[in-house]
Design an enzyme around this catalytic site. Sequence first.
Site, mmCIF file in Angstrom:
data_model
loop_
_atom_site.group_PDB
_atom_site.id
_atom_site.type_symbol
_atom_site.label_atom_id
_atom_site.label_comp_id
_atom_site.label_asym_id
_atom_site.label_seq_id
_atom_site.Cartn_x
_atom_site.Cartn_y
_atom_site.Cartn_z
ATOM 1 C CE1 TYR A 161 -3.709 12.616 -10.468
ATOM 2 C CE2 TYR A 161 -3.930 14.344 -12.125
ATOM 3 C CZ TYR A 161 -3.503 13.085 -11.761
ATOM 4 O OH TYR A 161 -2.867 12.285 -12.680
ATOM 5 C CG ASP A 213 -1.807 1.184 1.318
ATOM 6 O OD1 ASP A 213 -1.617 2.136 0.524
ATOM 7 O OD2 ASP A 213 -2.699 1.191 2.180
ATOM 8 C CB THR A 215 -0.645 14.827 -14.687
ATOM 9 O OG1 THR A 215 -1.806 15.437 -15.228
ATOM 10 C CG2 THR A 215 -0.341 15.509 -13.351
ATOM 11 C CG ASP A 216 -2.741 17.057 -18.663
ATOM 12 O OD1 ASP A 216 -2.603 15.886 -18.240
ATOM 13 O OD2 ASP A 216 -3.847 17.600 -18.778
HETATM 14 P P1 NDP Z 1 -4.997 4.307 -12.898
HETATM 15 O O1 NDP Z 1 -5.940 5.097 -12.057
HETATM 16 O O2 NDP Z 1 -5.535 3.492 -14.018
HETATM 17 O O3 NDP Z 1 -4.157 3.332 -11.964
HETATM 18 C C1 NDP Z 1 -3.618 3.772 -10.753
HETATM 19 C C2 NDP Z 1 -2.875 2.630 -10.127
HETATM 20 O O4 NDP Z 1 -2.341 3.109 -8.890
HETATM 21 C C3 NDP Z 1 -3.750 1.407 -9.795
HETATM 22 O O5 NDP Z 1 -3.037 0.229 -10.045
HETATM 23 C C4 NDP Z 1 -3.993 1.588 -8.309
HETATM 24 O O6 NDP Z 1 -4.234 0.393 -7.611
HETATM 25 C C5 NDP Z 1 -2.639 2.148 -7.890
HETATM 26 N N1 NDP Z 1 -2.748 2.747 -6.576
HETATM 27 C C6 NDP Z 1 -3.471 3.827 -6.198
HETATM 28 N N2 NDP Z 1 -3.357 3.994 -4.858
HETATM 29 C C7 NDP Z 1 -2.543 3.002 -4.398
HETATM 30 C C8 NDP Z 1 -2.043 2.653 -3.132
HETATM 31 N N3 NDP Z 1 -2.364 3.334 -2.027
HETATM 32 N N4 NDP Z 1 -1.223 1.591 -3.025
HETATM 33 C C9 NDP Z 1 -0.890 0.855 -4.135
HETATM 34 N N5 NDP Z 1 -1.338 1.137 -5.342
HETATM 35 C C10 NDP Z 1 -2.148 2.194 -5.487
HETATM 36 O O7 NDP Z 1 -3.886 5.338 -13.412
HETATM 37 P P2 NDP Z 1 -3.293 5.473 -14.896
HETATM 38 O O8 NDP Z 1 -2.663 4.185 -15.269
HETATM 39 O O9 NDP Z 1 -4.324 6.079 -15.752
HETATM 40 O O10 NDP Z 1 -2.181 6.598 -14.668
HETATM 41 C C11 NDP Z 1 -0.796 6.290 -14.771
HETATM 42 C C12 NDP Z 1 0.008 7.532 -14.474
HETATM 43 O O11 NDP Z 1 -0.271 8.546 -15.446
HETATM 44 C C13 NDP Z 1 -0.257 8.186 -13.116
HETATM 45 O O12 NDP Z 1 0.943 8.681 -12.616
HETATM 46 C C14 NDP Z 1 -1.169 9.347 -13.440
HETATM 47 O O13 NDP Z 1 -1.041 10.394 -12.496
HETATM 48 C C15 NDP Z 1 -0.631 9.756 -14.806
HETATM 49 N N6 NDP Z 1 -1.614 10.412 -15.655
HETATM 50 C C16 NDP Z 1 -2.827 9.813 -15.867
HETATM 51 C C17 NDP Z 1 -3.765 10.434 -16.667
HETATM 52 C C18 NDP Z 1 -5.099 9.804 -16.923
HETATM 53 O O14 NDP Z 1 -5.858 10.365 -17.731
HETATM 54 N N7 NDP Z 1 -5.430 8.658 -16.335
HETATM 55 C C19 NDP Z 1 -3.491 11.740 -17.299
HETATM 56 C C20 NDP Z 1 -2.167 12.263 -17.004
HETATM 57 C C21 NDP Z 1 -1.280 11.600 -16.224
HETATM 58 P P3 NDP Z 1 -5.741 -0.086 -7.241
HETATM 59 O O15 NDP Z 1 -6.253 -0.760 -8.475
HETATM 60 O O16 NDP Z 1 -5.537 -1.006 -6.091
HETATM 61 O O17 NDP Z 1 -6.520 1.156 -6.903
#
Ligand code: NDP
Length: 310
Positions: free
Chosen positions: A130, A35, A100-101
């Site tokens: 965020y 976590d 991120t943007d």
């Molecule tokens: P997702 O929301 O699809 O996935 C986030 C991941 O983080 C999940 O696997 C989630 O696990 C994990 N996570 C969150 N909290 C915890 C925690 N406390 N402990 C362990 N794992 C955790 O994100 P994306 O793949 O879309 O984003 C990838 C990256 O790109 C990120 O850095 C995001 O900030 C960045 N980004 C994303 C954009 C978007 O449109 N999505 C736009 C711009 C940048 P669980 O399934 O258990 O929640």
Amino acid sequence: MRILLTGTSGQLGHALLPHLPATAIVHAPQRAELDLSNAAQLRLCITDFKPDLIINPAAYTAVDLAESEAAQAHAINAIAPAIMAEEAHKLGAGIIHYSTDYVYAGDKADAEANWQAYVETDVTAPLNVYGKTKLAGEQAIIASGCQHLILRTSWVYSNFGKNFFLTMLKLARERDQLRVVNDQWGTPNSADWLAGATCEILVQLQQTQDQSSWWQEFGGVYHLSAAGKTNWSAFASRIIALADEEGLLGKPAPAITGIPGSEYPTAAARPHNSLMNTRKISDKFKLAIPDWEDCLRTCLHSMVTQHYKA
Ligand code: NDP
């Protein structure tokens, strides 16, 4: 190479896993095992596994909820990357981190009020919690002195997970009319393309004899994005038109009406301009930057082939 990969239940982490070099020893713990809001657990995981590289696509990505869960968002987006960077520095490891943007205010324009793409050195000024927490994560990594690549991207979608693309496909099958915001501009990015591009960079690192010199020359902050420009409403129209062509809707396509963001209020403010200039990353790594519509076509096509395989 020993790689610690986070967030494999998310869009980008899920896409990264199959792209990683076959020779790498990969540890990809799920949240139940690691976590990221538990600092002690995170430190222990890193000191036990001793990665050469941490790849961190995990993040608190619930942009609106972050307004009321700021402490949790900060723990995952700012404190966890800070710990990763500190531990990586002690081990002499590197970190590839995604941002991120939303670190920008989204108002960069020329004198005629045409949106201009951000460059990496532009002033950051996040509009929401965020964005602030993601910027704090970037700053902590840089301040740690560890070897790092920070890849800022935008509008991520995939045929896996929760995202705008899958939401539009679902709504297109259920409704005859959709109203989608048309005054926020940016570039959609498929998780699969982002993962492939990251791994092209990773191969360049792996092929280098002197990796610490490589980090010195190539480390830093980059925009990683496909090319082109659209708004959410036009993106929705393209998703639905291409899905219709691929026979994925099963009904007539809905009519799409563009609306201003003011008619779709959200807890978190959104930038109007998310466009990011990618010259730095394409020049440094000789990375080919595809048009966003080509990536969308590939993503939709993969859904069709997966459907027929199933
Ligand atoms: P997702 O929301 O699809 O996935 C986030 C991941 O983080 C999940 O696997 C989630 O696990 C994990 N996570 C969150 N909290 C915890 C925690 N406390 N402990 C362990 N794992 C955790 O994100 P994306 O793949 O879309 O984003 C990838 C990256 O790109 C990120 O850095 C995001 O900030 C960045 N980004 C994303 C954009 C978007 O449109 N999505 C736009 C711009 C940048 P669980 O399934 O258990 O929640």
